[in-house]
Design a protein around this motif. Structure first.
Motif, PDB file in Angstrom:
ATOM      1  N   PHE A  45       0.930  -1.030  -0.063  1.00 33.73           N
ATOM      2  CA  PHE A  45       0.072  -0.135   0.170  1.00 33.73           C
ATOM      3  C   PHE A  45       0.868   1.174  -0.017  1.00 33.73           C
ATOM      4  N   TRP A  46       1.810   1.235   0.874  1.00 34.51           N
ATOM      5  CA  TRP A  46       2.809   2.273   0.849  1.00 34.51           C
ATOM      6  C   TRP A  46       3.499   2.557  -0.499  1.00 34.51           C
ATOM      7  N   SER A  47       3.750   1.464  -1.004  1.00 34.42           N
ATOM      8  CA  SER A  47       4.648   1.619  -2.173  1.00 34.42           C
ATOM      9  C   SER A  47       3.654   2.032  -3.435  1.00 34.42           C
ATOM     10  N   SER A  48       2.336   1.383  -3.368  1.00 31.48           N
ATOM     11  CA  SER A  48       1.677   1.698  -4.615  1.00 31.48           C
ATOM     12  C   SER A  48       0.826   2.698  -4.560  1.00 31.48           C
ATOM     13  N   LEU A  49       0.192   3.128  -3.214  1.00 31.14           N
ATOM     14  CA  LEU A  49      -0.847   4.138  -3.247  1.00 31.14           C
ATOM     15  C   LEU A  49      -0.375   5.340  -2.419  1.00 31.14           C
ATOM     16  N   GLN A  50       0.911   5.182  -1.573  1.00 32.33           N
ATOM     17  CA  GLN A  50       1.457   6.125  -0.648  1.00 32.33           C
ATOM     18  C   GLN A  50       2.951   6.708  -1.084  1.00 32.33           C
ATOM     19  N   HIS A  51       3.298   6.410  -2.194  1.00 34.30           N
ATOM     20  CA  HIS A  51       4.705   6.045  -2.513  1.00 34.30           C
ATOM     21  C   HIS A  51       5.489   7.656  -2.316  1.00 34.30           C
ATOM     22  N   GLN A  52       6.493   7.232  -1.367  1.00 42.61           N
ATOM     23  CA  GLN A  52       7.226   8.419  -0.800  1.00 42.61           C
ATOM     24  C   GLN A  52       6.268   9.681  -0.386  1.00 42.61           C
ATOM     25  N   GLY A  53       5.237   9.417   0.045  1.00 42.06           N
ATOM     26  CA  GLY A  53       4.358  10.290   0.725  1.00 42.06           C
ATOM     27  C   GLY A  53       3.259  10.904  -0.287  1.00 42.06           C
ATOM     28  N   SER A  54       3.159  10.488  -1.447  1.00 44.14           N
ATOM     29  CA  SER A  54       2.376  10.967  -2.390  1.00 44.14           C
ATOM     30  C   SER A  54       1.027  10.179  -2.472  1.00 44.14           C
ATOM     31  N   VAL A  55       0.068  11.063  -2.867  1.00 42.42           N
ATOM     32  CA  VAL A  55      -1.085  10.245  -2.929  1.00 42.42           C
ATOM     33  C   VAL A  55      -1.632  10.202  -4.453  1.00 42.42           C
ATOM     34  N   TYR A  56      -2.737   9.514  -4.849  1.00 43.36           N
ATOM     35  CA  TYR A  56      -3.082   9.409  -6.083  1.00 43.36           C
ATOM     36  C   TYR A  56      -4.488   9.337  -6.147  1.00 43.36           C
ATOM     37  N   PRO A  57      -5.537   9.269  -7.541  1.00 41.23           N
ATOM     38  CA  PRO A  57      -6.643   8.850  -7.534  1.00 41.23           C
ATOM     39  C   PRO A  57      -7.196   7.674  -7.057  1.00 41.23           C
ATOM     40  N   ALA A  58      -6.373   6.767  -6.920  1.00 39.54           N
ATOM     41  CA  ALA A  58      -6.676   5.402  -6.605  1.00 39.54           C
ATOM     42  C   ALA A  58      -6.716   5.394  -5.073  1.00 39.54           C
ATOM     43  N   THR A  59      -5.780   6.416  -4.151  1.00 37.81           N
ATOM     44  CA  THR A  59      -5.680   6.353  -3.112  1.00 37.81           C
ATOM     45  C   THR A  59      -7.038   7.063  -2.390  1.00 37.81           C
ATOM     46  N   VAL A  60      -7.577   7.772  -3.122  1.00 38.73           N
ATOM     47  CA  VAL A  60      -8.895   8.256  -2.677  1.00 38.73           C
ATOM     48  C   VAL A  60     -10.004   7.287  -2.729  1.00 38.73           C
ATOM     49  N   VAL A  61      -9.999   6.281  -3.556  1.00 36.29           N
ATOM     50  CA  VAL A  61     -11.116   5.230  -3.520  1.00 36.29           C
ATOM     51  C   VAL A  61     -10.615   4.203  -2.661  1.00 36.29           C
ATOM     52  N   ALA A  62      -9.247   4.233  -2.350  1.00 38.10           N
ATOM     53  CA  ALA A  62      -8.906   3.214  -1.205  1.00 38.10           C
ATOM     54  C   ALA A  62      -9.099   3.390   0.099  1.00 38.10           C
ATOM     55  N   ALA A  63      -8.934   4.466   0.356  1.00 40.01           N
ATOM     56  CA  ALA A  63      -8.804   5.130   1.757  1.00 40.01           C
ATOM     57  C   ALA A  63     -10.142   4.539   2.723  1.00 40.01           C
ATOM     58  N   PRO A  64     -11.065   4.713   2.148  1.00 43.17           N
ATOM     59  CA  PRO A  64     -12.291   4.166   3.087  1.00 43.17           C
ATOM     60  C   PRO A  64     -12.366   2.876   3.417  1.00 43.17           C
ATOM     61  N   PHE A  65     -11.761   1.892   2.464  1.00 46.61           N
ATOM     62  CA  PHE A  65     -11.426   0.500   2.780  1.00 46.61           C
ATOM     63  C   PHE A  65     -10.263   0.388   4.000  1.00 46.61           C
ATOM     64  N   LEU A  66      -9.363   1.283   3.914  1.00 47.71           N
ATOM     65  CA  LEU A  66      -8.324   1.287   4.886  1.00 47.71           C
ATOM     66  C   LEU A  66      -8.920   1.840   6.186  1.00 47.71           C
ATOM     67  N   VAL A  67      -9.740   2.564   6.355  1.00 47.31           N
ATOM     68  CA  VAL A  67     -10.351   2.922   7.581  1.00 47.31           C
ATOM     69  C   VAL A  67     -11.119   1.753   8.042  1.00 47.31           C
ATOM     70  N   GLU A  68     -11.877   1.012   7.301  1.00 50.35           N
ATOM     71  CA  GLU A  68     -12.653  -0.152   7.757  1.00 50.35           C
ATOM     72  C   GLU A  68     -11.585  -1.192   8.376  1.00 50.35           C
ATOM     73  N   LEU A  69     -10.620  -1.488   7.745  1.00 53.85           N
ATOM     74  CA  LEU A  69      -9.606  -2.442   8.009  1.00 53.85           C
ATOM     75  C   LEU A  69      -9.154  -1.896   9.423  1.00 53.85           C
ATOM     76  N   ALA A  70      -8.776  -0.750   9.271  1.00 55.89           N
ATOM     77  CA  ALA A  70      -7.976  -0.330  10.779  1.00 55.89           C
ATOM     78  C   ALA A  70      -9.152  -0.176  11.861  1.00 55.89           C
ATOM     79  N   ALA A  71     -10.239  -0.122  11.635  1.00 57.34           N
ATOM     80  CA  ALA A  71     -11.265  -0.228  12.950  1.00 57.34           C
ATOM     81  C   ALA A  71     -11.544  -1.641  13.378  1.00 57.34           C
ATOM     82  N   ARG A  72     -11.261  -2.784  12.424  1.00 62.69           N
ATOM     83  CA  ARG A  72     -11.509  -4.003  12.709  1.00 62.69           C
ATOM     84  C   ARG A  72     -10.473  -4.588  14.113  1.00 62.69           C
TER      85      ARG A  72
END
Length: 674
Positions: A45-72
């Motif tokens: 995830f850090w490599s593909s969707l948060q590479h060196q601190g940058s974010v991308y259009p795909a990060t916008v879509v993936a972020a809510p899923f990451l919230v759910e995973l962190a809450a589990r």
């Protein structure tokens, strides 16, 4: 929602490496019950969707899923995921256009993270406060409520930073709690522009470090706050720490000064008196930290050159490096002492850019060290900068040639007529294919035969060319005209006179040596052909072809030397980027060529000013002056006189680079307005 990621057309959304089709696999791995698979998923995830601190259009879509995973509760690495969510929302990480969209996506579902504030794992609670704070101000009440019952110091510190993040007049509360709460409280005060009390300064007395989600802002060291305080507040904090009986506090005082010096040009001038006592500290670790601060002070540290000389004589090589940068005569004795021990000082790496004044005693030592030392290149660079004064060292340079091959020939050229005894050795090297040696023979004698022979000998045994070496060949101009047929063949695979252009442009077959050339190789050969014949048409087809290709930066320098209207489309694409790639180093040369071809200077100035502001490029300043772009004067003045440094990143000498840039900017303003 856990299966929702499989229903998204991820190919529509860009990640770090193109369409983010790997995202559902990454999310599924993060959710894995296998801790190693989950850890691998977080890394991806850090490599593909948060590479060196940058974010991308795909990060916008993936972020809510990451919230759910962190809450589990069953998800592995939840503390890491919560830290990641906070970082995704933080605009300080990188100025990506989609960052606000990522934050909005996290914020919309951030209430799902509230239960994490009461998680049994303190690391999860600490990360939850970080993530919730960065998602927006809407959870301040929940953060404050948790703070009222939290007992773990690291979590309390995280909650304190989180709940005061959006308050105009925050109160950190008592600063007597265990670390890192006092460090967080000191940061809250400094962030609000409030002075630090002795109780706040006490947070730094023992040198403790907080390694948590807030570590980019708060680590528990004075540098956390010296970048937020003004110079007066920094001075007051340093005074309190410098009087501490704890060594760590005094080390922190020096490191806080260093960070302040790196930020603002006024800081070394106004705070130098605070550094002087730390250089006198009885503890060597404190003195070493103070010397580190001195290196970050730039030119104003000349006020302490005497004390730095004493420290350098005690064996501190960082102090010696500072003296060399300053051009202080105090450098000599410490350097001689190191050479007397049979080794070369680390400051020798500075001789090319900061050559000390010629000294006969040093010359004698350098000649000896050339035979025995391991820094032959650095020492030869010093001799090169001394020029004719270093004539006695010619035999030593020749003997050291194999260990200083990249600079020895240039040094002999710089020495001039005193280097004539080296010509026979240079001819032998040239006959073996050493192009720089052949160039030196030409410069010293006017005879280009050795240079021509060097190119032919080099190419006979080596398929690849060296573009930098070919610049030495092009400098000889028509004196190397004998190379034209050979270089035409290298460029195109054909030696049929003027028909070589057709072979390059019409897709005709070329031999292996031509097809192995890079664009940079082709441009270097084309430049030699132009200068050897005096005919721009020898180079223009190659320049045009490379400008139309992907890696066009190489062509811009030559295009600026032979501006031709046919090159304008390619130069404009290079100058603007044209959506193919961000404009690179060739952009400046493209600007020069476009100006020569009629583009108004004021149309080019904004991009050149951006090069100065973003990269501190001296050559962009020079071109602005060359163009006579008077419209750039206000911005140049602002860059020269503002307190914040223009050059803020790089190797250890970027403060010195910024000092030099400031002088250059002031000189440019004077020239443009005179």
């Amino acid at each position: 929602m856990s299966t929702g990621w499989d229903e998204i057309e991820w190919a529509r959304f860009e990640g770090a490496y193109g369409p983010a089709t790997e995202t559902p696999v990454i999310l599924r791995d993060i959710a894995s019950a296998d801790p190693q698979v989950a850890a691998d998923g977080r890394f991806e995830f850090w490599s593909s969707l948060q590479h060196q601190g940058s974010v991308y259009p795909a990060t916008v879509v993936a972020a809510p899923f990451l919230v759910e995973l962190a809450a589990r509760p069953e998800t592995h690495g939840r503390a890491d995921l919560l830290t990641t969510l906070g970082q995704l929302c933080d605009p300080a990480r990188s100025p990506d256009e989609v960052r606000p969209e990522v934050r909005a996506a996290v914020s919309a579902v951030s209430e799902r993270l509230l239960p994490c504030l009461g998680d049994p794992d303190p690391a999860v609670r600490e990360g939850a406060a970080f993530a919730l704070a960065h998602s927006g101000p809407q959870h301040a009440a929940a953060l404050r409520a948790r703070h009222a019952v939290e007992s773990v110091p690291a979590v309390r510190a995280s909650l304190l930073l989180a709940m005061t993040r959006y308050e105009e007049a925050p109160s950190p509360g008592p600063l007597t709690e265990p670390f890192p709460v006092p460090a967080a409280g000191a940061y809250v005060l400094a962030r609000a522009g409030l002075p630090l009390s002795p109780a706040a300064a006490a947070a730094y007395e023992r040198g403790e470090v907080w390694r948590g989600p807030w570590s980019d802002e708060v680590r528990g060291c004075p540098a956390d706050v010296t970048r937020l305080l003004d110079n007066e507040g920094t001075g007051a904090l340093v005074d309190m720490l410098a009087e501490s009986l704890f060594k760590a506090a005094r080390v922190g005082a020096a490191e806080g000064l260093r960070h302040r010096f790196e930020l603002l040009r006024s800081a070394p001038v106004e705070l130098m008196s605070r550094l002087a006592p730390l250089l006198e500290d009885p503890d060597p670790e404190v003195r070493a930290a103070a010397v580190g601060a001195a290196r970050a002070a730039g030119r104003p540290v000349a006020a302490l050159a005497g004390r730095l000389t004493e420290i350098a004589l005690d064996g501190d090589e960082t102090a010696l490096e500072i003296l060399v940068r300053l051009g202080s005569p105090g450098w000599k004795q410490p350097a001689l002492a190191i050479w007397a021990e049979g080794r070369d000082p680390s400051a020798a790496t500075l001789f090319a850019s900061h050559p000390p004044a010629f000294d006969a005693e040093v010359l004698s030592v350098v000649r000896t060290r050339l035979a025995a030392g391991d820094r032959a290149t650095d020492l030869v660079q010093l001799l090169r900068r001394w020029g004719p004064a270093a004539g006695d060292a010619v035999p030593d340079i020749v003997a050291a040639y194999p260990r200083a091959r990249g600079v020895a020939a240039d040094a002999l050229v710089a020495i001039g007529s005193a280097a004539l005894p080296a010509v026979p050795a240079l001819r032998e090297l040239a006959a073996d294919g050493d192009i720089r040696a052949g160039h030196a023979v030409w410069r010293l004698t006017g005879d280009a035969e050795a240079l021509v022979g060097a190119v032919l000998a080099h190419d006979a045994r080596c398929e690849h060319v060296c573009p930098w070496d070919l610049r030495y060949v092009s400098a000889a101009g028509t004196a190397v005209a004998a190379l034209v047929p050979h270089l035409r063949a290298r460029l195109t695979g054909s030696s049929a006179g003027s028909d070589f252009v057709g072979a390059a442009t019409a897709g005709s077959a070329v031999d292996d040596s031509a097809s192995s050339l890079t664009d940079e190789d082709r441009i270097a050969i084309a430049e030699v052909l132009w200068r050897a014949t005096g005919d721009p048409e020898e180079a223009l087809p190659t320049v045009t072809a490379v400008l139309d290709g992907k890696f066009d930066n190489y062509a811009a320098r030559l295009a600026a030397a032979i501006p031709d209207p046919r090159l304008i489309p390619g130069l404009q694409r290079l100058f603007t980027g044209d959506g193919r790639s961000s404009p690179g180093w060739g952009r400046l040369d493209a600007a020069r060529a476009l100006w020569q071809l009629g583009t108004p200077a004021d149309d080019l100035a904004p991009a050149l000013l951006a090069m100065v502001q973003d990269s501190g490029r001296h050559d962009a300043v020079d071109l602005i002056v060359e163009l006579g772009a008077v419209s750039a004067v206000p911005t140049l003045q602002d860059l020269a006189e503002r307190d914040e440094r223009v050059i803020r990143h790089g190797f250890m000498d970027y403060v010195w680079q910024d000092d030099a840039l400031r002088d250059h900017l002031r000189e440019a303003v004077t020239r443009l307005t005179s």
